[in-house]
Design a protein around this motif. Structure first.
Motif, mmCIF file in Angstrom:
data_model
loop_
_atom_site.group_PDB
_atom_site.id
_atom_site.type_symbol
_atom_site.label_atom_id
_atom_site.label_comp_id
_atom_site.label_asym_id
_atom_site.label_seq_id
_atom_site.Cartn_x
_atom_site.Cartn_y
_atom_site.Cartn_z
ATOM 1 N N ILE A 16 0.883 -1.038 -0.034
ATOM 2 C CA ILE A 16 -0.133 -0.171 -0.066
ATOM 3 C C ILE A 16 0.775 1.175 0.118
ATOM 4 C CG2 ILE A 16 -2.007 1.189 1.199
ATOM 5 C CD1 ILE A 16 -2.527 -1.447 2.711
ATOM 6 N N GLY A 24 -5.087 6.023 3.795
ATOM 7 C CA GLY A 24 -3.912 4.859 3.834
ATOM 8 C C GLY A 24 -3.941 4.364 5.043
ATOM 9 N N ILE A 27 -6.870 1.953 5.148
ATOM 10 C CA ILE A 27 -6.642 0.847 4.092
ATOM 11 C C ILE A 27 -5.699 -0.351 5.032
ATOM 12 C CG2 ILE A 27 -5.662 0.170 1.889
ATOM 13 C CD1 ILE A 27 -6.799 2.636 0.917
ATOM 14 N N VAL A 93 -2.016 -1.546 -3.728
ATOM 15 C CA VAL A 93 -2.914 -0.341 -3.676
ATOM 16 C C VAL A 93 -2.253 0.990 -3.972
ATOM 17 C CG1 VAL A 93 -4.741 0.784 -2.191
ATOM 18 C CG2 VAL A 93 -4.435 -1.734 -1.867
ATOM 19 N N ASN A 94 -2.494 1.385 -5.011
ATOM 20 C CA ASN A 94 -1.659 2.876 -5.432
ATOM 21 C C ASN A 94 -2.548 3.926 -4.621
ATOM 22 O OD1 ASN A 94 0.755 2.163 -6.830
ATOM 23 N ND2 ASN A 94 -0.703 1.845 -8.709
ATOM 24 N N ASN A 95 -2.374 4.299 -3.387
ATOM 25 C CA ASN A 95 -3.165 5.244 -2.795
ATOM 26 C C ASN A 95 -2.269 6.823 -2.336
ATOM 27 O OD1 ASN A 95 -4.875 6.325 -0.503
ATOM 28 N ND2 ASN A 95 -3.082 6.264 0.585
ATOM 29 N N GLN A 123 2.103 5.864 -9.840
ATOM 30 C CA GLN A 123 1.116 4.441 -9.790
ATOM 31 C C GLN A 123 1.425 3.563 -11.152
ATOM 32 O OE1 GLN A 123 -2.895 4.993 -9.454
ATOM 33 N NE2 GLN A 123 -2.994 6.624 -8.018
ATOM 34 N N ASN A 144 -6.186 1.329 -7.999
ATOM 35 C CA ASN A 144 -5.584 2.764 -8.092
ATOM 36 C C ASN A 144 -6.830 3.595 -7.560
ATOM 37 O OD1 ASN A 144 -3.467 1.901 -9.592
ATOM 38 N ND2 ASN A 144 -4.856 1.843 -11.627
ATOM 39 N N LEU A 145 -6.361 4.669 -6.650
ATOM 40 C CA LEU A 145 -7.183 5.703 -6.128
ATOM 41 C C LEU A 145 -7.231 6.948 -6.917
ATOM 42 C CD1 LEU A 145 -8.583 5.382 -3.110
ATOM 43 C CD2 LEU A 145 -6.714 3.656 -3.740
ATOM 44 N N ALA A 230 -12.185 -1.220 -0.981
ATOM 45 C CA ALA A 230 -10.754 -1.692 -1.333
ATOM 46 C C ALA A 230 -10.793 -3.204 -0.833
ATOM 47 C CB ALA A 230 -9.586 -1.071 -0.509
#
Length: 255
Positions: A16, A24, A27, A93-95, A123, A144-145, A230
Motif C-alpha cells: 500500500i 491510507g 486501508i 494499492v496505489n493510494n 502509480q 488505483n485511487l 478496497a
C-alpha cells in the motif's frame, strides 16, 4: 468500524502506497485485520511508525518502508527489496497522492512535473514493478485511487484533476494489458473523505455544508468507507470486476 471478513485475503501480501496518513491508514489497518501481510510505503516516517506501533499486537502486524515515490530509482529499489525479503505482492494499492491547491498563473513547468510525479507517475511504475511476479502467478490485484474532484470540476486543482483523470485511463489500459494474465485492475474514486489533513486545511464548517448539500446521503464519507471498498475489490468476491471505476462518495453530484 468492523469490516466484512474475506477469507481470500488472509496471508496475501498487500503493498500500500501512502499508507501512513489519511485514507491510507484505514486501508493498512483493514487489510492487516484480514490477516494479510501488509507492507506500506510513505515519506511520513513519524506517522507511519506510530501506525506500526498501534497495530503491533496483530498476528501479522504491517511493516513500514520509507520510500519517496517521486524518485523512480528509489521506487524500483524499494519494490525489488520488498520482493526479495517479504515475497512478491499479491495486491497493490496505489493510494499515495497530494491535493495541494494551485492557480493557473502561478504554475511553473517544474511545479507541473512535481505534481504529476506525486499524483500519477508513480502509480504506473509501481504497477510495472509488481506486474512480472503477478504475471508469473497468473493472478493479482491492482487498485488505483482516483478522485471525485475532476468529475465535479473543482476549483484550484487543475493539475491534480488532470492526474486523477489520467488514473482512470491508466486503470483501463492496465486492465486490458494485464487481464490475459489473470490480473485485475480497478479504480476507487473517493468523495469528500474526512481525513485529518482535509479537516485541517479545507473542510471548514462552511465547506462541509456545501459537501453535504451536494451529496445524496447527508453524511460524511470516512476513511473506513474507502477501505471497505478496497477490501471487496481485492478479494475473490470481486473476481469478475476489472477495468472499472467504483465510487464511494455518498452520491456527490456537486452543490
Amino acid at each position: 468500524m468492523q469490516h466484512a471478513t474475506y477469507p481470500s485475503l488472509a496471508n496475501k501480501h498487500v503493498v500500500i502506497t501512502g499508507g501512513g496518513t489519511g485514507i491510507g491508514v484505514a486501508i493498512v489497518e483493514a487489510f492487516a485485520r484480514q490477516g494479510a501481510q501488509v507492507t506500506f510505503l510513505d515519506i511520513a516516517s513519524e506517522a507511519s511508525q506510530a501506525l506500526e506501533a498501534q497495530l503491533a499486537d496483530l498476528p501479522q502486524p504491517p511493516r513500514f518502508r520509507y520510500c519517496d515515490l517521486t524518485d523512480l530509482t528509489a521506487l524500483v529499489d524499494t519494490f525489488t527489496d520488498i520482493e526479495n525479503t517479504s515475497g512478491a505482492a499479491d495486491i497493490l494499492v496505489n493510494n499515495a497522492a497530494n491535493d495541494d491547491r494551485h492557480q493557473l498563473q502561478n504554475v511553473t513547468p517544474a511545479y507541473w512535473d512535481e505534481r504529476i510525479a506525486v499524483n500519477l507517475r508513480h502509480q504506473y511504475f509501481c504497477a510495472q514493478a509488481v506486474a512480472p511476479a503477478m504475471r508469473a502467478k497468473r493472478s493479482g490485484v491492482i487498485l488505483n485511487l482516483g478522485s471525485i474532484s475532476w468529475h465535479l470540476a473543482q476549483a484550484n486543482l487543475s493539475i491534480y484533476m488532470t492526474a486523477k483523470a489520467g488514473i482512470e485511463g491508466l486503470t483501463h489500459g492496465l486492465a486490458r494489458d494485464l487481464g490475459a494474465d489473470g490480473i485485475r485492475v480497478n479504480c476507487i474514486i473517493p468523495g469528500a473523505v474526512r481525513t485529518p489533513r482535509q479537516e485541517r486545511l479545507w473542510h471548514t464548517p462552511e465547506a462541509e455544508a456545501v459537501i453535504l448539500q451536494g451529496q445524496c446521503l447527508q453524511t460524511r464519507v470516512e476513511p473506513h468507507d474507502v477501505a471497505a471498498l478496497a477490501l471487496f475489490l481485492a478479494s475473490d468476491n470481486a473476481a469478475k470486476c476489472t477495468g472499472r471505476e467504483y465510487f464511494v462518495d455518498a452520491g456527490w453530484y456537486g452543490a
